[in-house]
Design a protein around this motif. Sequence first.
Motif: not given
Lengths: 113, 118
Positions: B24-48
């Motif tokens: 859940t989120y809270s933001v003034s105005g309209n949001p951009y929303l993201f999911w990122y995934v962090q695998y062990p030893n593989r860094g953060l990756q964009f999901l959607l």
Amino acid sequence: KAGVTQTPRYLIKTRGQQVTLSCSPISGHRSVSWYQQTPGQGLQFLFEYFSETQRNKGNFPGRFSGRQFSNSRSEMNVSTLELGDSALYLCASSFFGISYEQYFGPGTRLTVT
Amino acid sequence: AQSVAQPEDQVNVAEGNPLTVKCTYSVSGNPYLFWYVQYPNRGLQFLLKYITGDNLVKGSYGFEAEFNKSQTSFHLKKPSALVSDSALYFCAVSQRDKAGGGADGLTFGKGTHLIIQP
């Protein structure tokens, strides 16, 4: 296409010292952003640079600063290091900015003793 | 100020079952929303990401997320979980109405450990 690279990967510094971290974005990306990741605070946004200008800034003290060069490479500097600055510092690049898909580097693990 | 809440530190799901990771989120105005995934030893990756349009967003590796404006939620879902989906998942928000993503930048949730049991 080469990914985002960060140097150095690991760093040990003493309290009071300063440190400079480097980030090379994906070729063609104009936006570079920096994040601090700690177990307690999670992932926190430091700042974003776009075409050499700081466009967004998170809630960090002035000891944290950065810059971006004309080739989009970016550096982050932390002065007067404190123990609480120990963290994984992540750099991300994007063509348009933080509101679009970002590609993250492997991070620099900074330990302050 | 904007914020993101991921109410579950850990979610356990049996392989083959559907999974949901809440945000859940809270933001003034309209949001951009993201999911990122962090695998062990593989860094953060964009999901959607959600910017505008269809409330159901499809992303990488069979993941999707549903934007619900009235509940200010952006839950991550997958119909059938794989053991390889085990990782740390982050939801993030920025403000849509300002150039470059808003004065507050990009705010991440604390992350949810997803564990898929064989």
